[in-house]
Design an enzyme around this catalytic site. Structure first.
Site, PDB file in Angstrom:
ATOM      1  N   PRO A   2      48.749  -9.330 -10.837  1.00  0.00           N
ATOM      2  CG  PRO A   2      48.404  -6.694 -11.402  1.00  0.00           C
ATOM      3  CD  PRO A   2      47.922  -7.882 -11.835  1.00  0.00           C
ATOM      4  CD  GLU A   3      44.142  -9.650  -6.332  1.00  0.00           C
ATOM      5  OE1 GLU A   3      43.671 -10.161  -4.638  1.00  0.00           O
ATOM      6  OE2 GLU A   3      43.361 -10.603  -6.904  1.00  0.00           O
ATOM      7  CE  LYS A  61      43.866  -5.027  -7.155  1.00  0.00           C
ATOM      8  NZ  LYS A  61      42.746  -4.512  -7.304  1.00  0.00           N
ATOM      9  CG  HIS A  99      53.639 -11.281 -24.820  1.00  0.00           C
ATOM     10  ND1 HIS A  99      53.396 -11.491 -25.747  1.00  0.00           N
ATOM     11  CD2 HIS A  99      53.846 -12.612 -24.192  1.00  0.00           C
ATOM     12  CE1 HIS A  99      52.696 -11.789 -25.873  1.00  0.00           C
ATOM     13  NE2 HIS A  99      53.228 -13.163 -25.253  1.00  0.00           N
ATOM     14  NE  ARG A 118      43.816 -10.077 -21.413  1.00  0.00           N
ATOM     15  CZ  ARG A 118      42.725 -10.731 -20.306  1.00  0.00           C
ATOM     16  NH1 ARG A 118      43.386 -11.086 -19.866  1.00  0.00           N
ATOM     17  NH2 ARG A 118      41.587 -10.405 -20.972  1.00  0.00           N
ATOM     18  NE  ARG A 266      36.505  -9.388 -12.287  1.00  0.00           N
ATOM     19  CZ  ARG A 266      37.816  -9.208 -12.303  1.00  0.00           C
ATOM     20  NH1 ARG A 266      37.523  -8.128 -11.445  1.00  0.00           N
ATOM     21  NH2 ARG A 266      38.856  -9.513 -12.275  1.00  0.00           N
TER      22      ARG A 266
END
Length: 279
Positions: A2-3, A61, A99, A118, A266
């Site tokens: 997600p952005e 977000k 998941h 995650r 990053r």
DNA sequence: ACCCGTGTTCGCTG
DNA sequence: TCAGCGAACACGGG
């Protein structure tokens, strides 16, 4: 995934799926407790059972699911972290998607699954309707997509920092919703070297950068026609201009070779030819 | 096997 | 006190 654009899609999806529905059961899978920290998941289960979903809104977000229970307002914040995703199945007898960490059973027999391999996502229960007072939300700047970019404020914050502009763009107090992909994309669109100190940008460059952030969001929001978003990997083709395109020739100037570098831990992608220090 | 990662937070350092 | 950095989180995919 997600952005801002993906979270916007998630908000629309949830809104369409669940508005007006009542939550019959809210289940948290084993190992998924950390999604709710520091609050015990059992407390959320208790609060949310029997609540009706009224609306879903996005702030940067963050997703805010507004509910009411016995006439009292209640909010559930959902942040997707890096790999979180909401999906619905029409029938609870269908198997859970992989998941699936949280299952929300609705009164029409459907189930919403929050999937997150995650477990970097976060949930937070907000009693009442004072959502804007939650520290996570209060610290965000105005939403650049919903409210537009205030150039005055944008300029003031950039002018106060010497961080590389691409790194500064990741600060959610600036333009919440910008993430690592769109930070690179926006610098490219604005023809600004991502290494430039934030306070070195001219007013013209700042305006170009602001417009580029919006253009980059729009490219995704209009490109996927409201369908399930497919980002990089797994079947989806890369629709970005520079992200993930190290070694390819620049689509704009056709002279430079796109490069990848690391800033503040990053990856940053850029064209050394058309993202220069000047102009 | 090894490295990488669309996000955020925490602890350390200067 | 604070800006800045790297690690940590947890797991799948290349």
């Amino acid at each position: 995934m997600p952005e801002l654009p993906e979270v916007e899609f998630a908000a629309r999806y949830l809104r369409r799926w669940a508005c007006g529905r009542q939550i019959e059961a809210f289940e948290v899978g084993p190992g998924a407790q950390r999604l709710f920290r520091p609050m015990p998941a059992s407390l959320l289960v208790c609060e949310l059972t029997g609540a009706r979903i009224d609306d879903v809104v996005r702030m940067g977000k963050h997703l805010l699911i507004t509910l009411s229970k016995g006439g009292a307002p209640l909010g559930l914040l959902s942040h997707l972290g890096m790999t979180g995703k909401w999906g619905g199945v029409h029938d609870s007898r269908e198997g859970a998607p992989s998941h699936s960490r949280v299952q929300v059973y609705l009164d029409d027999g459907s189930v919403l699954h929050y999937c997150d391999p995650r477990l970097f996502g976060r949930f937070r229960l907000v009693p009442g309707a004072r959502f804007l007072e939650v520290p996570d939300i209060a610290s965000l700047g105005p939403d650049p997509w919903a409210q537009g970019i205030d150039l005055e404020r944008f300029g003031a914050l950039l002018g106060r920092s010497r961080l590389p502009v691409k790194v500064k763009l990741l600060d959610q107090r600036l333009l919440p919703g910008v993430g690592n992909i769109h930070a690179s994309e926006a610098c490219f669109r604005a023809r600004i070297d991502p290494r430039r100190p934030s306070d070195s940008l001219s007013a013209t460059e700042r305006r170009r950068l602001a417009k580029s952030v919006i253009a980059s969001f729009r490219a995704v929001l209009e490109g996927e026609k409201g369908q399930e978003i497919v980002y990089l990997g797994e079947g989806g083709q890369n629709r970005f201009l520079v992200y993930g395109r190290e070694g390819e020739s620049c689509r704009r100037c056709r002279r430079g070779t796109l490069r990848k570098m690391v800033q503040a831990g990053r990856s940053t992608y850029f064209c050394p030819q058309c993202q220069r220090s000047r102009s």
